[in-house]
Design an enzyme around this catalytic site. Structure first.
Site, PDB file in Angstrom:
ATOM      1  N   GLU A 265      -2.637  -5.989   5.916  1.00 23.06           N
ATOM      2  CA  GLU A 265      -3.795  -6.007   6.803  1.00 23.06           C
ATOM      3  C   GLU A 265      -4.876  -5.101   6.231  1.00 23.06           C
ATOM      4  OE1 GLU A 265      -2.674  -4.974  10.786  1.00 23.06           O
ATOM      5  OE2 GLU A 265      -1.612  -6.856  11.111  1.00 23.06           O
ATOM      6  N   HIS A 284      -4.812  -8.590  15.095  1.00 29.62           N
ATOM      7  CA  HIS A 284      -4.061  -7.393  15.512  1.00 29.62           C
ATOM      8  C   HIS A 284      -4.780  -6.664  16.649  1.00 29.62           C
ATOM      9  CE1 HIS A 284      -0.790  -4.486  13.871  1.00 29.62           C
ATOM     10  NE2 HIS A 284      -0.817  -4.510  15.196  1.00 29.62           N
TER      11      HIS A 284
END
Length: 321
Positions: A265, A284
Site C-alpha cells: 500500500e 483501506h
C-alpha cells in the site's frame, strides 16, 4: 519539562489535540507517509516523549532511536505491522494500540462489501450509468440462509457476526487464540481453517498480520472455497497472496472479493485487480469514518497521556512482539 508528542503520518483529531493541550503537552505532525529522512530529522529536532503512528511505511529501530526522550510508541489504530515491535521491546519502549476503537466501522465496512458483492452493485451501477435499463443482466443473490466464515474472533469479528444474524446468516469462526467464551451460542467454532473455508459462502478476514498469518489465504486455501463463495478482506493485504487471488478470481475458483487492503500500500497503478469486474475495492478506509477516527484519536491520546503521567494503562492496549 514540557512533554512533546509527534504524530507521524497526519495529525490526531481536534478533540484529541485539545486533550494534549489541556495536559500541557506540545504536539507536532507530519503529512501522510513521511520519508524516513524527514521523520529522523523531525524526531532529532523535537525529541518527543511519544510518537503516534498513523500513515507511515515503517517505524524501524533507527526511528525508534532518534529521540533520546522517547518513552512510548502509540499506534493510531489496532494493527501494528508498520512498527518494529521487537525492536521497541529491545529498547524498552512500550507499544500501545487503540484496540477496538474502530471495530464497529470496520465491521460495517466488511458488511457493506459483502452486500455490494451479493447484490452485484458494481456492475449494476456501471450498467445504468452506461445507459442500460431494459436488457438487465443481474447476478445478485440473498445472504439469508448462507454461512459467514470469520477468520479471527476479536472485537471486529464479533461485531460482524452480530450484524449478519438478523439477515438470517449462520456464522462459524476460526481463531486458535480465542477462548471458547468469545464464540457464544450463535457462532460455531470451526475445527480448523480448511473446514471453515470449505463450508462458508462468505469468508471475512479479521486477523492481525503476523509471521503466521502472512499469505494465510493462498492458492491452496482458495481452492478449498466454494466456486460461489466471496472473500472479504478488511484486515491487512499481506494476509492474502494477492497474485493467487487474482488467478482465482479470473479462473472462477471463487465468485468475488471485497478488498479494503492490499500488498503493498499504496498499490501499483497497474494492479491486475483493477481490471476484474467481480471485485469491489476501497482504499483501506474501513476503520476511518469520522466516528471511528475521532474515537481512535481520543483513545490513543488518552493512553499516551496516562502512560506519560505515570497512570495505569489497561494491559489490553499493550502490544507484545
Amino acid at each position: 519539562m514540557t512533554l512533546t508528542v509527534v504524530s507521524l503520518g497526519g495529525p490526531v483529531t481536534e478533540g484529541a489535540e485539545a486533550l494534549l493541550r489541556d495536559a500541557g503537552i506540545r504536539s507536532f505532525a507530519t503529512g501522510a507517509y513521511p520519508k524516513k529522512e524527514e521523520t529522523l530529522a523531525l524526531l532529532a529536532e523535537r525529541q518527543p516523549d511519544a510518537i503516534v503512528v498513523r500513515l507511515v511505511e515503517r517505524i524501524d529501530e533507527d526511528i525508534l532511536r532518534a529521540s533520546q526522550r522517547l518513552k512510548v510508541v502509540a499506534k493510531h489504530g489496532a494493527g501494528t505491522n508498520d512498527i518494529d515491535v521487537a525492536a521497541a521491546a529491545r529498547l524498552g519502549l512500550p507499544v500501545l494500540a487503540a484496540v477496538g476503537a474502530n471495530a464497529r466501522s470496520v465491521a460495517e465496512h466488511a458488511l457493506a462489501l459483502m452486500l455490494a458483492l451479493a447484490k452485484d452493485v458494481r456492475r449494476q451501477d456501471a450498467f445504468v450509468r452506461g445507459g442500460g435499463w431494459a436488457a438487465k443482466i443481474y447476478t445478485g443473490f440473498e445472504l439469508h440462509g448462507r454461512r459467514l466464515g470469520l477468520v479471527g474472533m476479536g472485537e471486529i469479528g464479533r461485531r460482524l457476526a452480530a450484524m449478519v444474524q438478523p439477515l438470517g446468516m449462520t456464522v462459524a469462526a476460526h481463531d486458535p487464540f480465542a477462548p471458547d467464551g468469545a464464540f457464544g451460542p450463535d457462532i460455531a467454532r470451526a475445527a480448523d481453517l480448511p473446514s471453515l473455508l470449505a463450508g462458508s459462502d462468505v469468508v471475512s478476514l479479521h486477523c492481525p498480520l503476523t509471521p503466521q498469518t502472512r499469505n494465510l489465504i493462498g492458492a491452496p486455501e482458495l481452492r478449498l472455497m466454494k466456486p460461489t463463495a466471496l472473500l472479504i478482506n478488511t484486515a491487512r493485504g499481506e494476509v492474502v497472496d494477492e497474485p493467487a487471488l487474482v488467478e482465482a478470481l479470473r479462473g472462477g475458483v471463487i465468485a468475488g472479493a471485497g478488498l479494503d487492503c492490499f500488498s503493498p500500500e499504496p498499490p501499483a497503478a497497474d494492479n491486475p485487480l483493477w481490471g476484474l469486474d467481480n471485485v469491489i475495492l476501497s482504499p483501506h478506509i474501513g476503520g476511518v469514518t469520522e466516528d471511528a477516527r475521532r474515537e481512535v484519536s481520543l483513545r490513543t491520546v488518552r493512553n499516551v497521556i496516562a502512560l506519560l503521567s505515570g497512570q495505569d494503562v489497561d494491559r489490553h492496549f499493550f502490544v507484545h512482539p
